[in-house]
Design an enzyme around this catalytic site. Structure first.
Site, PDB file in Angstrom:
ATOM      1  CD  GLU A  20     112.760 -91.645   9.938  1.00 49.48           C
ATOM      2  OE1 GLU A  20     112.459 -91.938  11.198  1.00 49.48           O
ATOM      3  OE2 GLU A  20     112.457 -90.310   9.369  1.00 49.48           O
ATOM      4  CG  ASP A  77     110.767 -92.145  17.227  1.00 48.48           C
ATOM      5  OD1 ASP A  77     110.710 -91.828  16.313  1.00 48.48           O
ATOM      6  OD2 ASP A  77     112.910 -91.877  17.598  1.00 48.48           O
TER       7      ASP A  77
HETATM    8  O1  LIG Z   1     116.947 -85.117  17.999  1.00 50.45           O
HETATM    9  C1  LIG Z   1     117.352 -85.887  17.374  1.00 50.45           C
HETATM   10  C2  LIG Z   1     116.351 -86.622  16.780  1.00 50.45           C
HETATM   11  O2  LIG Z   1     114.520 -85.997  16.209  1.00 50.45           O
HETATM   12  C3  LIG Z   1     116.789 -86.936  15.913  1.00 50.45           C
HETATM   13  O3  LIG Z   1     116.082 -88.849  15.721  1.00 50.45           O
HETATM   14  C4  LIG Z   1     115.659 -88.884  14.658  1.00 50.45           C
HETATM   15  C5  LIG Z   1     113.991 -87.771  14.114  1.00 50.45           C
HETATM   16  O4  LIG Z   1     112.663 -89.174  14.628  1.00 50.45           O
HETATM   17  C6  LIG Z   1     112.267 -90.343  13.611  1.00 50.45           C
HETATM   18  O5  LIG Z   1     111.696 -90.027  13.212  1.00 50.45           O
HETATM   19  C7  LIG Z   1     110.865 -89.061  13.106  1.00 50.45           C
HETATM   20  C8  LIG Z   1     109.052 -89.995  13.607  1.00 50.45           C
HETATM   21  O6  LIG Z   1     108.292 -89.319  13.792  1.00 50.45           O
HETATM   22  C9  LIG Z   1     108.511 -88.763  11.937  1.00 50.45           C
HETATM   23  O7  LIG Z   1     107.581 -87.909  12.374  1.00 50.45           O
HETATM   24  C10 LIG Z   1     109.253 -88.066  11.488  1.00 50.45           C
HETATM   25  O8  LIG Z   1     109.121 -87.367  10.551  1.00 50.45           O
HETATM   26  C11 LIG Z   1     110.544 -89.462  11.858  1.00 50.45           C
HETATM   27  O9  LIG Z   1     112.139 -88.224  11.093  1.00 50.45           O
HETATM   28  C12 LIG Z   1     114.221 -90.496  13.991  1.00 50.45           C
HETATM   29  O10 LIG Z   1     113.996 -92.570  13.382  1.00 50.45           O
HETATM   30  C13 LIG Z   1     115.211 -90.432  13.962  1.00 50.45           C
HETATM   31  O11 LIG Z   1     116.382 -90.403  13.064  1.00 50.45           O
HETATM   32  O12 LIG Z   1     117.677 -87.658  16.189  1.00 50.45           O
HETATM   33  C14 LIG Z   1     119.064 -86.911  16.350  1.00 50.45           C
HETATM   34  C15 LIG Z   1     118.237 -86.449  16.921  1.00 50.45           C
HETATM   35  O13 LIG Z   1     119.734 -85.281  17.829  1.00 50.45           O
END
Ligand SMILES: O[C@@H]1[C@@H](O)[C@H](O[C@@H]2CO[C@@H](O[C@@H]3CO[C@@H](O)[C@H](O)[C@H]3O)[C@H](O)[C@H]2O)OC[C@H]1O
Length: 386
Positions: free
Chosen positions: A74, A266
């Site tokens: 991301e 998200d």
């Molecule tokens: O289980 C994982 C899943 O968590 C992963 O998702 C990524 C992480 O979460 C999303 O963004 C987060 C939003 O909350 C903030 O606190 C964090 O700092 C951010 O990183 C991000 O968009 C996803 O790419 O995807 C893979 C799964 O296996």
């Protein structure tokens, strides 16, 4: 040359116009320039209170999720999108080399995808991908190819973007593996091996461009994916509040199986996505209503009291983890409803909010810079040289 495209819900055409909502709301050009330059310096410079980028060795660098102390696809793909918008090829190449070296998976069930989380030394924390990274990588790479031209691998940007999108649609066809989009309903999945979605991953404005530049055989799919995502978002967003859950089923209902069926981190990105799509292609009536609903919902709320919410607006006790990011994405929504009675105030609140300091700053500050670029008309589509 950059220019833009506009859509009427069925296709895209070029205008080259990007609204500068900040100017329209009365911010002077030099004030906007200074704001952007300052935010850029705080995120990508050496101020340890606010930085989220760290150089690594002679020619690499990474974006650090300062709250989780890892490097995510991301953030890496966001950093590349920011770099190409700001015309910083050196930064872009550093990020891309790091992602390519440490995150890109050359074999295994997810070959062709990127490991979504690594330690800052490049060790993988997971061998699974997160599709929002792939879609941002792909578009940032196309834009890089169009601004700077193709280089030697791995800086053969457009070729790499096409490889990523090919994997996204075709993994699993010749053996083990899974596509990132459901091939039947054309919706992006939360992870390739699941059958539900994350509304904030839906970027129809990106898919319009993939439909121009991906492998020719896949272009119809991308066009249909744009249509499918535009149909999906109204199902996932609450009609009164505009709020969407973090994860949702294919019929749009919240998927709370793992506790992600609420408006939380998200979800904030949906407002920003709607705002950027409006800036690029114009707003559909639903986008205007959605932006207006979100702006209305947050109009009387103090960022210090932002919470986790059910999508009908009922607050939980739990505070929002990223209030600065939420201020930023709400401001960005104004691009889809600039005449809303709450739009100008949302942007004024953003102006009053500095980039975040401290442990949790990464996600907030990513959303902050994207919102600022979009509101200033500086988040643009980069087309191939004619
Ligand atoms: O289980 C994982 C899943 O968590 C992963 O998702 C990524 C992480 O979460 C999303 O963004 C987060 C939003 O909350 C903030 O606190 C964090 O700092 C951010 O990183 C991000 O968009 C996803 O790419 O995807 C893979 C799964 O296996």
């Amino acid at each position: 040359m950059h220019n833009g495209t506009r859509h009427n819900g069925t296709g895209a055409f070029v205008t080259g116009q990007y609204p500068n909502l900040l100017e329209r709301y009365g911010y002077a050009p030099e004030v906007i320039e200074a704001w952007l330059a300052d935010a850029w310096r705080r995120l990508f410079g050496e101020d340890d209170r606010t930085r989220i980028y760290y150089p690594s060795g002679d020619d690499m660098g990474y974006m650090l999720d300062t709250g989780n102390l890892d490097v995510r696809t991301e953030g890496m793909s966001y950093g590349m999108m920011m770099a190409v918008q700001m015309d910083d090829k050196s930064l872009f190449d550093r990020l891309w080399r790091w992602a390519w070296t440490y995150m890109h998976m050359k074999d295994g069930v997810h070959a062709g995808y990127f490991a979504w989380s690594c330690a800052p030394d490049g060790t993988r924390n997971s061998n699974g991908p997160a599709p929002d990274g792939e879609e941002y990588f792909a578009l940032a790479l196309f834009f890089a190819a169009h601004r700077w031209g193709e280089g030697e691998p791995p800086l053969d940007y457009a070729a790499k973007a096409r490889d990523i999108l090919r994997a996204c649609l075709h993994n699993g066809e010749q053996g083990p593996g899974y596509p990132m989009w459901n091939r039947d309903n054309r919706l992006i999945k939360f992870v390739p091996e699941c059958e539900y979605s994350d509304p904030s991953y839906h970027l129809p404005h990106f898919y319009e461009l993939f439909a121009l530049w991906a492998d020719e055989a896949d272009r119809p799919f991308w066009r249909e994916a744009a249509v499918a995502s535009r149909a999906y978002l109204p199902l996932a967003c609450h009609p009164e509040t505009g709020l969407s859950p973090e994860y949702a089923h294919y019929d749009g209902t919240p998927n709370d199986e793992r506790g992600y069926g609420h408006f939380y981190s998200d979800s904030y990105r949906v407002a920003a996505n709607v705002g950027l799509e409006a800036a690029w292609f114009g707003a559909t009536p639903w986008m205007e209503r959605e932006a207006e609903a979100i702006l209305r919902f947050f109009a009387d709320k103090d960022p210090a009291d932002y919470r986790r919410y059910r999508i009908d607006g009922a607050p939980f006790e739990e505070p929002a983890l990223h209030p600065v990011g939420l201020v930023a994405t709400n401001a960005c929504a104004a691009l889809a409803a600039p005449d809303s009675p709450h739009a100008k105030d949302a942007v004024a609140r953003f102006w009053d909010t500095p980039v975040r300091e401290g442990e949790r700053r990464y996600y907030d500050n990513c959303l902050y810079l994207f919102a600022l670029l979009a509101l200033a008309g500086r988040y643009r589509i980069w087309l191939p040289e004619a």
